[in-house]
Write a protein that holds these residues in place. Structure first.
Motif: not given
Length: 199
Positions: A74-86
């Motif tokens: 499972l991969g996600s870009p970092t968004r303020f130290g958390n996973m992306a909303a999507a």
């Protein structure tokens, strides 16, 4: 052939490239193949929806992908130290699979990309693990026996492979990051095969 799901969200391409490398690592293990999938963007406008089929890249994930695969990356870009909303939105909709225990006992790993070196990569990886642990998945990290982990000056953590893309996404994935992504895919596939083997 046993399928392993490589599920990611990528806005600028770095997380997608890590997903492809992890998929290559999976497919280097005899008997395993990667099933690359993505999640649609989340819109702030309630009436807006994404097309049923993405214009390019991997198809959108379906619940059956989770059920049919013997492991998950499972991969996600970092968004303020958390996973992306999507990614979070998709995971929030997996209650039916949770109730059925469809993912319990399957191995999983996580990966991420951020704009800066201290952009919250490790906290993003850790927060992505939480819903997977609730599903009963077995987390697979990157051990320090992977020498690139101690050598890298960009991305890479024992929680999962990572990449520092730069503020304008100008930094290519480094050789160390590539090596770690391939190793993470191999490790996930090898463990998944062992766990899926009949006793």
């Amino acid at each position: 052939m046993q399928d392993l799901l490589v599920l990611y969200y990528s806005q600028h391409g770095a997380t997608r490239e890590l997903a492809r490398l992890i998929a290559r690592g999976i497919e280097s293990v005899p008997g395993c193949q990667a099933r690359l999938r993505t999640v649609p963007k989340v819109s702030a406008v309630c009436e807006a929806t994404e097309a049923a089929v993405p214009e390019a890249g991997a198809p959108y994930v379906e619940a059956a992908d989770l059920v049919e695969c013997i492991g998950l990356a499972l991969g996600s870009p970092t968004r303020f130290g958390n996973m992306a909303a999507a990614v979070k939105y998709f995971l929030d909709g997996t209650s039916p699979e949770w109730m059925q225990g469809a993912l319990a006992g399957k191995p999983a790993c996580v990966f991420t990309s951020s704009a800066s070196l201290h952009g919250g990569q490790e906290s993003t990886l850790l927060t992505m693990m939480v819903p997977l642990l609730h599903h009963g998945m077995l987390m697979v990290g990157l051990p320090y026996t992977e020498t690139a982990l101690t050598r890298t000056s960009t991305g890479g953590t024992p929680y999962g492979v990572s990449h520092v893309a730069g503020v304008r996404n100008e930094q290519a994935i480094s050789d160390d990051e590539k090596q770690l992504a391939l190793a993470q895919g191999r490790r996930l596939a090898e463990i998944a095969l062992r766990l899926a083997a009949p006793f």
